[in-house]
Design a protein around this motif. Structure first.
Motif, mmCIF file in Angstrom:
data_model
loop_
_atom_site.group_PDB
_atom_site.id
_atom_site.type_symbol
_atom_site.label_atom_id
_atom_site.label_comp_id
_atom_site.label_asym_id
_atom_site.label_seq_id
_atom_site.Cartn_x
_atom_site.Cartn_y
_atom_site.Cartn_z
ATOM 1 N N LYS A 164 0.851 -1.191 0.000
ATOM 2 C CA LYS A 164 0.000 0.000 0.000
ATOM 3 C C LYS A 164 0.889 1.244 0.000
ATOM 4 C CE LYS A 164 -4.008 -1.992 2.402
ATOM 5 N NZ LYS A 164 -4.893 -1.905 3.595
ATOM 6 N N PRO A 165 1.280 1.704 -1.182
ATOM 7 C CA PRO A 165 2.200 2.852 -1.258
ATOM 8 C C PRO A 165 1.604 4.097 -0.611
ATOM 9 C CG PRO A 165 2.006 1.743 -3.391
ATOM 10 C CD PRO A 165 0.931 1.182 -2.515
ATOM 11 N N SER A 166 2.370 4.702 0.270
ATOM 12 C CA SER A 166 1.986 5.973 0.888
ATOM 13 C C SER A 166 3.258 6.664 1.325
ATOM 14 C CB SER A 166 1.062 5.759 2.089
ATOM 15 O OG SER A 166 1.760 5.157 3.166
ATOM 16 N N LEU A 167 3.177 7.960 1.490
ATOM 17 C CA LEU A 167 4.367 8.714 1.884
ATOM 18 C C LEU A 167 4.821 8.313 3.280
ATOM 19 C CD1 LEU A 167 6.352 10.850 0.936
ATOM 20 C CD2 LEU A 167 4.851 12.603 1.908
ATOM 21 N N ARG A 168 3.871 8.043 4.160
ATOM 22 C CA ARG A 168 4.240 7.637 5.520
ATOM 23 C C ARG A 168 5.021 6.323 5.493
ATOM 24 N NH1 ARG A 168 2.374 4.355 9.453
ATOM 25 N NH2 ARG A 168 0.631 3.662 8.143
ATOM 26 N N ARG A 169 4.516 5.346 4.746
ATOM 27 C CA ARG A 169 5.224 4.075 4.664
ATOM 28 C C ARG A 169 6.559 4.218 3.945
ATOM 29 N NH1 ARG A 169 1.099 -1.075 4.000
ATOM 30 N NH2 ARG A 169 -0.136 -0.610 5.876
ATOM 31 N N ALA A 170 6.633 5.139 3.013
ATOM 32 C CA ALA A 170 7.904 5.381 2.328
ATOM 33 C C ALA A 170 8.946 5.935 3.291
ATOM 34 C CB ALA A 170 7.697 6.338 1.153
ATOM 35 N N PHE A 171 8.519 6.834 4.182
ATOM 36 C CA PHE A 171 9.453 7.374 5.171
ATOM 37 C C PHE A 171 9.928 6.280 6.129
ATOM 38 C CE2 PHE A 171 8.171 11.801 4.183
ATOM 39 C CZ PHE A 171 9.421 12.391 4.219
ATOM 40 N N VAL A 172 9.027 5.366 6.497
ATOM 41 C CA VAL A 172 9.427 4.256 7.363
ATOM 42 C C VAL A 172 10.477 3.399 6.649
ATOM 43 C CG1 VAL A 172 8.661 2.158 8.525
ATOM 44 C CG2 VAL A 172 7.258 4.225 8.622
ATOM 45 N N TRP A 173 10.240 3.126 5.368
ATOM 46 C CA TRP A 173 11.180 2.303 4.600
ATOM 47 C C TRP A 173 12.546 2.985 4.466
ATOM 48 C CZ3 TRP A 173 12.295 3.247 -0.939
ATOM 49 C CH2 TRP A 173 13.243 2.344 -1.428
ATOM 50 N N THR A 174 12.571 4.239 4.050
ATOM 51 C CA THR A 174 13.857 4.918 3.899
ATOM 52 C C THR A 174 14.536 5.124 5.250
ATOM 53 O OG1 THR A 174 12.709 7.068 3.886
ATOM 54 C CG2 THR A 174 13.265 6.081 1.750
ATOM 55 N N GLY A 175 13.735 5.255 6.323
ATOM 56 C CA GLY A 175 14.333 5.331 7.652
ATOM 57 C C GLY A 175 15.049 4.042 8.005
ATOM 58 N N CYS A 176 14.398 2.901 7.736
ATOM 59 C CA CYS A 176 15.041 1.605 7.992
ATOM 60 C C CYS A 176 16.268 1.419 7.098
ATOM 61 C CB CYS A 176 14.045 0.476 7.765
ATOM 62 S SG CYS A 176 12.715 0.387 8.976
ATOM 63 N N LEU A 198 10.748 -1.122 -6.620
ATOM 64 C CA LEU A 198 9.664 -0.159 -6.387
ATOM 65 C C LEU A 198 9.363 0.641 -7.645
ATOM 66 C CD1 LEU A 198 7.893 0.951 -3.989
ATOM 67 C CD2 LEU A 198 9.577 2.783 -3.820
ATOM 68 N N LEU A 199 10.414 1.101 -8.324
ATOM 69 C CA LEU A 199 10.223 1.861 -9.567
ATOM 70 C C LEU A 199 9.588 0.995 -10.652
ATOM 71 C CD1 LEU A 199 13.566 3.894 -9.760
ATOM 72 C CD2 LEU A 199 11.261 4.814 -9.404
ATOM 73 N N ALA A 200 10.013 -0.264 -10.736
ATOM 74 C CA ALA A 200 9.467 -1.152 -11.763
ATOM 75 C C ALA A 200 7.984 -1.422 -11.539
ATOM 76 C CB ALA A 200 10.244 -2.466 -11.773
ATOM 77 N N VAL A 201 7.563 -1.475 -10.270
ATOM 78 C CA VAL A 201 6.164 -1.787 -9.959
ATOM 79 C C VAL A 201 5.286 -0.540 -10.002
ATOM 80 C CG1 VAL A 201 4.603 -2.651 -8.164
ATOM 81 C CG2 VAL A 201 6.772 -3.816 -8.597
ATOM 82 N N LEU A 202 5.735 0.533 -9.367
ATOM 83 C CA LEU A 202 4.905 1.733 -9.258
ATOM 84 C C LEU A 202 5.053 2.678 -10.444
ATOM 85 C CD1 LEU A 202 5.286 2.669 -5.472
ATOM 86 C CD2 LEU A 202 3.605 1.185 -6.563
ATOM 87 N N ARG A 203 6.216 2.659 -11.069
ATOM 88 C CA ARG A 203 6.502 3.542 -12.197
ATOM 89 C C ARG A 203 6.236 5.008 -11.831
ATOM 90 N NH1 ARG A 203 4.524 -0.127 -17.413
ATOM 91 N NH2 ARG A 203 5.697 -1.998 -16.760
ATOM 92 N N GLY A 204 5.350 5.662 -12.531
ATOM 93 C CA GLY A 204 5.133 7.090 -12.303
ATOM 94 C C GLY A 204 4.628 7.409 -10.905
ATOM 95 N N ARG A 205 3.910 6.475 -10.310
ATOM 96 C CA ARG A 205 3.389 6.724 -8.960
ATOM 97 C C ARG A 205 4.501 6.856 -7.923
ATOM 98 N NH1 ARG A 205 -0.405 2.143 -7.360
ATOM 99 N NH2 ARG A 205 1.044 0.899 -8.623
ATOM 100 N N ALA A 206 5.670 6.312 -8.233
ATOM 101 C CA ALA A 206 6.779 6.381 -7.285
ATOM 102 C C ALA A 206 7.275 7.809 -7.088
ATOM 103 C CB ALA A 206 7.926 5.495 -7.768
ATOM 104 N N LEU A 207 7.037 8.667 -8.072
ATOM 105 C CA LEU A 207 7.508 10.051 -7.962
ATOM 106 C C LEU A 207 6.862 10.781 -6.787
ATOM 107 C CD1 LEU A 207 7.550 11.076 -11.748
ATOM 108 C CD2 LEU A 207 9.491 10.442 -10.294
ATOM 109 N N LYS A 208 5.661 10.382 -6.414
ATOM 110 C CA LYS A 208 4.987 11.034 -5.301
ATOM 111 C C LYS A 208 5.679 10.757 -3.960
ATOM 112 C CE LYS A 208 0.459 10.699 -7.569
ATOM 113 N NZ LYS A 208 -0.930 10.174 -7.466
ATOM 114 N N LEU A 209 6.551 9.759 -3.947
ATOM 115 C CA LEU A 209 7.208 9.362 -2.703
ATOM 116 C C LEU A 209 8.581 10.010 -2.533
ATOM 117 C CD1 LEU A 209 6.417 5.532 -2.891
ATOM 118 C CD2 LEU A 209 5.052 7.331 -1.822
ATOM 119 N N TRP A 210 8.976 10.898 -3.462
ATOM 120 C CA TRP A 210 10.348 11.413 -3.455
ATOM 121 C C TRP A 210 10.748 12.113 -2.152
ATOM 122 C CZ3 TRP A 210 11.851 16.324 -2.521
ATOM 123 C CH2 TRP A 210 10.902 17.340 -2.643
#
Length: 467
Positions: A164-176, A198-210
């Protein structure tokens, strides 16, 4: 074959399917834990652990930072130990590693991979604890147990993000991921591999997590400021690392799966062939693929170069064991995975007790401490010792004496020849020589002529003037 699992499936599984694997896993973990604790009693600190002890025993922040920056390792592990009360014994110094390994095994149960059944989570937790290199890491005051823990957290965080891509979960991942890189620089390929997936699966949607990538600036800046030390060690005499080649490639490839990797892979794949309809959790599958990709990256980086040793692959191990559990289909297969791993870990703990296979100077120091020598001349027996700072040399030689309350003044003599070391010591200084097997005849000759204490790889000579 389905690659998704209904959201409520994990929670709705009958307890009867989980109970046998929980009992087997619990019994295996309990037995192996007791055997490991018994086997670890009295193990002396290795030379690497002595460096850990010196770095983390500094009284002042400035001294700690200076010593930590001189070492090739990333700083997080040293920082945690420095913030804890000063270890007055070998066991106290190693206790955090025991806790890190236990926490890594508990994490899949407390923080579930999306779509993973309770039985699969129990099996993964058991495999994490029963992983044979973990038995070594738990008994060493080195960063690998912490690396195992944070890499497990990173693997779970990535699976939850990809589910479930979200910015909050992205911060948890990059924190780990940041914690993994701050524990060991060779943990970086895991984050890179996960980012590519992540890029291969989400493609353009991954940009929102930058924005979450900003967290990675911390380990990036730290690595840049530490680069000079890393480069000097990698290109100097202190670099002893093997090169990956066709001869040792299989050992690298199966490292993360464990010593019986072929058998575990056969069990997992055979069960999937026999029961192809059991769903594969999408998030767990992608996290496993990222771990395999990271393993390939590390092997490629070390191909023909002295850059990677097997334990540097530790960050990949949680994802590789997750792959086994994810591919395995049915309760019987998961029981077999845990049973085989538990049997091997138990056998290893009984038939092959833990031994220190690395150089150590603790035994030599213990022979001299009762004599309370005022001066010590010592050699660590490897070419790269001349790269040590003068202040670090003194602290390494004096550590065990100071811990015992003996105010010995130590000086490193950067020679590989014990005869030169003895001449430099003269009559007034005690001697500690860490030597390698090829120098055993010279060490025995010195021991006879000077009445020294000797054991494999260590020589301790009292001052001649004290007799």
């Amino acid at each position: 074959m389905s690659t998704t699992a209904p959201a409520g499936r994990a929670a709705s599984r009958p307890l009867g399917e989980d109970l046998p694997i929980a009992l087997l896993a619990g019994a295996s973990v309990a037995i192996v834990l007791v055997l490991r604790l018994i086997a670890a009693r009295g193990l002396p600190l290795t030379l690497d652990e002595t460096f850990t002890a010196v770095i983390t025993s500094q009284s002042h922040l400035a001294d700690f930072v200076r010593e930590a920056r001189r070492d090739v390792a990333a700083p997080l592990y040293y920082t945690i130990l420095w913030l804890l009360p000063v270890a007055r014994s070998d066991f106290a110094l190693r206790l955090p590693s025991w806790l890190f390994i236990l926490a890594a095994a508990a994490l899949p149960l407390a923080w579930r991979v999306p779509g993973q059944s309770r039985a699969a989570a129990i099996a993964w937790a058991a495999l994490l604890f029963l992983w044979l290199p973990g038995a070594i890491f738990a008994t060493q005051a080195r960063p690998y147990a912490l690396l195992f823990l944070v890499a497990t957290a990173q693997t779970i965080a990535f699976a939850r993000l990809i589910d479930k891509p979200s910015l909050r979960r992205a911060f948890v991942w990059t924190g780990c991921a940041s914690l993994t890189m701050l524990t060991h620089y060779m943990g970086a390929p895991l984050g890179l591999a996960q980012g590519l997936v992540l890029l291969a699966v989400l493609r353009g949607r991954a940009l929102k997590l930058w924005p979450s990538l900003l967290v990675l600036l911390v380990p990036l800046v730290e690595a840049i400021t530490h680069f000079r030390v890393l480069f000097e060690v990698a290109t100097g005499d202190a670099n002893w690392l093997p090169r990956v080649s066709l001869g040792n490639l299989p050992s690298y490839m199966i490292y993360g799966f464990g010593a019986v990797a072929p058998l575990l892979l056969i069990v997992a794949l055979a069960s999937r062939y026999l029961r192809p309809k059991e769903p594969i959790p999408h998030a767990a599958a992608l996290a496993s693929i990222a771990g395999l990709l990271a393993l390939v990256m590390l092997v490629a980086a070390g191909w023909g170069r002295s850059l990677v040793v097997d334990r540097y692959l530790t960050a990949c191990a949680p994802a590789l064991m997750l792959a086994l559990v994810t591919v395995a289909s049915g309760a019987a297969a998961r029981l077999l995975l845990v049973g085989i791993s538990g049997a091997l870990a138990t056998y290893a703990a009984i038939a092959a007790p833990l031994k220190i296979r690395e150089t150590s100077m603790e035994w030599a120091a213990q022979q001299l401490i009762p004599l309370r020598p005022q001066q010590l001349k010592f050699s660590l027996g490897y070419k790269g010792q001349q790269m040590l700072a003068m202040e670090t040399r003194r602290k390494i030689g004096e550590y065990f004496f100071r811990r015992a309350g003996v105010p010995t003044r130590a000086e490193l003599v950067p020679t590989l020849d014990g005869r030169e070391l003895v001449r430099a010591a003269g009559r007034d200084s005690a001697v500690i020589w860490i030597f390698y097997p090829e120098s055993r005849p010279v060490a025995e000759s010195i021991a006879r002529s000077r009445k020294c204490f000797i054991r494999p790889l260590q020589l301790a000579c009292p001052p001649l003037a004290s007799r």
